[in-house]
Design an enzyme around this catalytic site. Structure first.
Site: not given
Length: 784
Positions: A363-367, A369-370, A686, A729
């Site tokens: 996933g993108p940074p800051g969601v 995960k860590t 796309s 998107k």
């Protein structure tokens, strides 16, 4: 420098004397010093030897950085010593050496001659000496100190102290000791210039004590080194004798180290293979000399074996409701990940020997995960360890170094398990998509064994060379994209995607987690930090543009710092943060919903793109000008995106008549397609439908609806093919204030899987062909 033992008769000192410069030496009265005659002083020595043999010896005052070859240009002191040439030697190389004896201190009044040698008018300096008990005590102290110096110094003979005992007066005693001390020229010159014998005694006493302290320190160090060498040799000799005696008696004695390690080995809960390897190495160590280099290597190896948790596990708390509560407390949304963890715990409750899962959070940074890894460890009752794989390029980082190398260590997997002390932790491998490779090996290939449940029950580290069971470890890897993860490695992991958050989700996260955390970090209370919903929504939409919440928390932290400053200054009535005063804390708004503003003329369409940081809107601009059938593409487009643009133009040309476009529009025209943000590289298929829509809008002079965004790949036959990143998107379209999204028909299932609050307020158009996209995206043709 030697004392003059034949001095006794007084020698009259003339008013004028030839001056001989001394390099690195100071001559004292009644002392003798050998001097190498320089070429420039040959005439002076010849004249002195043929005359009354008297001269003035004056030391050069030369800076430390000046070389001896520059001594001629150095300034001489004003005080020197009248001397007589006792002896001159002519050496085979035609150089000369003279032995001169000091007579009395003199002062250089003025130079009266410079050629062929220097001559100066001089005046004798008489000693000033007063007899007192203090002077006698200082003289005795100097004698005692000098006696110790002679005993410790390797360069002074024992006769030097006897000579000091037999000097005629205190002045001569000072001069004798000063000449024997190993001090710099400036210090020796100070003693020479001291006409007052009391002051001279004080200076010499000071320098003598400093010299004695240096000699004592050197003797102490030398003694310690000597004792250590003698002890080592003695120990070696006794140890060899002991070995011989034990061999004769058939016995074997062990040192404390060996006994301590053997006791720890007996108490350790090792596997059968680890126990055998440790016993073998311990027996080998017992035969070694503790001073041998291999001894410490084997000891370190045994320490690693004994400290690893071969069969030591942390007790799990398998309570599904409690685990769900913990996960919900720490993270908002992320239902798929939470369900997967609870499912794992449910199966483990039914089958306790279940192997640990290999999960991969993308996933993108800051969601989150860590931080999710820590919550999983808390929910399962396991220890947590995290290592970052970002940028590692050496296979030994994973598998360790072989023991043949100096400073070898196990890999980071084994090191992490030693740190947590259990063999079943939650082990997070962060940034797995950023593992590199070079001549030292490929770390991602080494991870294949670690992350394969069928193989990792016998993981072999190069340092240990003993199989270690990793099957109970719950491995969690994280990354931003899957494109850079090798397919073989990706195939071994269960992929869980963590998409970006909607504005509503960010609002909930800020209220439940970010604001309380920042308030606590900055020492504020709930009355001092108050943020209205309107201000929070404005921060999310106007000051941040991200898939996660990292920048949102940073902006909240900025507000907290400014409020904390006011509190520290004594302000009590703090304002509530609202839309009206938000600019005072965060400055001007940075982001705006600019779709309607940019689509003001034909030839502009709004596409949707996926990036590592989440979804983004992408404007496609088309322009036509007179030319010769060329297509220009700008905006740092990749190969795939350029091919999409060519396919879009070919479809428009082949369907020009049905679209109401002159069939020969391209014969005498050039077409230019541009994607703004030209400094950012872009690629992927796309944007095909957006490019075709922009071209049709340009050539038919029909505006694209300002509330519409689209994505999809096109073919030359005008088919719209499915694409990825649908949730990201849709989030980008929602953030930009768009309410209609055109998607490939085969992506409808991706939309149905989304939560209702994510799709609420959006109108989806599912297109199978470009014709359907054009019909939904363009404004109706104006009737003229």
């Amino acid at each position: 420098m030697l004392p003059d033992e034949t001095a006794g008769s007084e020698i009259a000192i003339p008013d004028e004397l030839p001056i001989l410069g001394l390099t690195d030496a100071v001559l004292y009265p009644h002392m003798m010093v050998p001097v190498a005659v320089r070429s420039g002083d040959m005439a002076l020595i010849d004249a002195v030897v043929s005359g009354n043999r008297l001269l003035g010896a004056v030391a050069h005052h030369r800076p430390v950085e000046q070389s001896e070859s520059e001594a001629d240009t150095a300034r001489e002191y004003d005080v020197g010593c009248a001397a007589i040439v006792q002896k001159m030697l002519q050496l085979p190389d035609e150089s000369r050496r003279v032995l001169i004896r000091g007579i009395a201190r003199i002062h250089i009044d003025e130079y009266v001659q410079t050629e062929p040698f220097r001559t100066a008018r001089v005046s004798a300096i008489a000693d000033v000496d007063e007899d007192s008990e203090e002077m006698q005590a200082m003289s005795q102290s100097l004698l005692n100190t000098f006696q110790q110096i002679v005993e410790l110094s390797p360069s002074l003979p024992e006769e030097a102290y006897l000579q000091a005992l037999n000097v005629p007066d205190r002045s001569a005693l000072c001069d004798l000791v000063a000449s024997a001390l190993d001090i710099d020229i400036d210090s020796k010159q100070k003693i020479l210039e001291a006409a007052d014998v009391g002051r001279r005694l004080g200076l010499v006493n000071q320098y003598a004590h400093e010299e004695l302290a240096r000699l004592e320190a050197a003797e102490r160090v030398s003694s310690e080194v000597r004792e250590e060498i003698e002890k080592t040799q003695r120990d070696y000799f006794l140890r060899q004798q002991l070995k011989t005696i034990q061999r004769e008696l058939g016995e074997q004695a062990e040192g404390e180290d060996i006994q301590h390690l053997r006791q720890r080995l007996a108490e350790a809960d090792l596997t059968e293979q680890a126990d055998a390897a440790a016993e073998r190495e311990l027996n080998r160590m017992a035969q070694m000399n503790p001073a041998a280099a291999e001894y410490s290597v084997v000891r370190t190896y045994l320490e690693w074996i004994l400290e690893l948790p071969w069969q030591r596990s942390s007790e799990e708390h398998i309570d599904l409701e409690e685990a769900q509560t913990v996960l919900d407390e720490d993270h908002y949304d992320l239902d798929d990940v939470k369900d997967r963890i609870v499912e794992y715990l449910a199966v483990r409750q039914l089958k306790p020997d279940l192997k640990g899962p290999i999960l991969c959070f993308i996933g993108p940074p800051g969601v989150g995960k860590t931080s999710l890894g820590r919550s999983i460890a808390r929910a399962t009752g396991r220890e947590f360890i995290r290592i970052s794989l970002g940028g590692i390029r050496d296979e030994a980082e994973v598998r360790g170094h072989r023991r043949t190398y100096v400073g070898a260590l196990p890999g980071r997997i084994i090191q992490g398990l030693r740190t947590v002390g259990t063999n079943n932790p939650v082990f997070m491998l962060d940034e797995i998509d950023k593992v590199g490779t070079d001549f030292r090996g490929d770390p991602s290939s080494a991870l294949l064994e670690v992350l394969d449940p069928e193989q990792n029950d016998s993981f072999s580290d190069h340092y240990l060379e003993i199989p270690f069971d990793l099957s109970q470890v719950m491995f969690i890897t994280t990354g931003n994209i899957t494109a850079t993860i090798p397919p073989a490695l990706l195939d071994r992991m269960e992929l869980l995607r963590l998409p970006g958050y909607t504005d509503e989700e960010k609002t909930h996260i800020a209220r439940r987690y970010l604001i309380p955390r920042q308030r606590e970090r900055h020492g504020l209370n709930s009355k001092q930090l108050r943020i209205t919903d309107g201000a929070l929504n404005l921060i999310i939409s106007g000051y941040t543009r991200e898939a996660g919440v990292r920048n949102l928390e940073r902006e909240i932290g900025t507000i907290c710092r400014k409020l904390a400053r006011r509190v520290a200054a004594g302000e009590e009535d703090l304002p509530s943060i609202n839309k009206g005063n938000l600019q005072e804390f965060l400055g001007h708004r940075r982001y705006f919903a600019e779709t309607a503003e940019r689509i003001t003329s034909p030839g502009v369409a709004c596409g949707l793109a996926w990036t590592q940081a989440g979804g983004e809107i992408l404007f496609i601009e088309a322009s036509k000008m007179p030319g010769e059938k060329s297509l220009t593409l700008t905006g740092q487009l990749g190969d795939v995106m350029q091919e999409s643009a060519q396919a879009a133009l070919s479809w428009v040309r082949s369907n020009a008549e049905q679209l109401g476009i002159p069939a020969d529009f391209y014969d005498k025209s050039d077409v230019h397609l541009h994607v703004p943000s030209g400094a950012t590289p872009k690629d992927g298929p796309s944007a095909g439908v957006a490019m075709a829509t922009a071209l049709v809008s340009l050539l038919t002079a029909r505006l694209v609806k300002s509330n519409v965004a689209m994505t999809g790949e096109i073919t030359l036959r005008g088919k719209v093919l499915p694409v990825g990143g649908i949730k990201e998107k849709i989030l980008a379209a929602k953030r930009a204030g768009l309410d209609t999204v055109i998607l490939p028909a085969r992506n409808e299932g991706d939309v149905l899987d989304l939560d209702e609050d994510l799709t609420e307020g959006l109108n989806f158009v599912y297109a199978e062909s470009v014709d359907q996209v054009i019909a939904a995206a363009l404004e109706p043709a104006s009737s003229e």
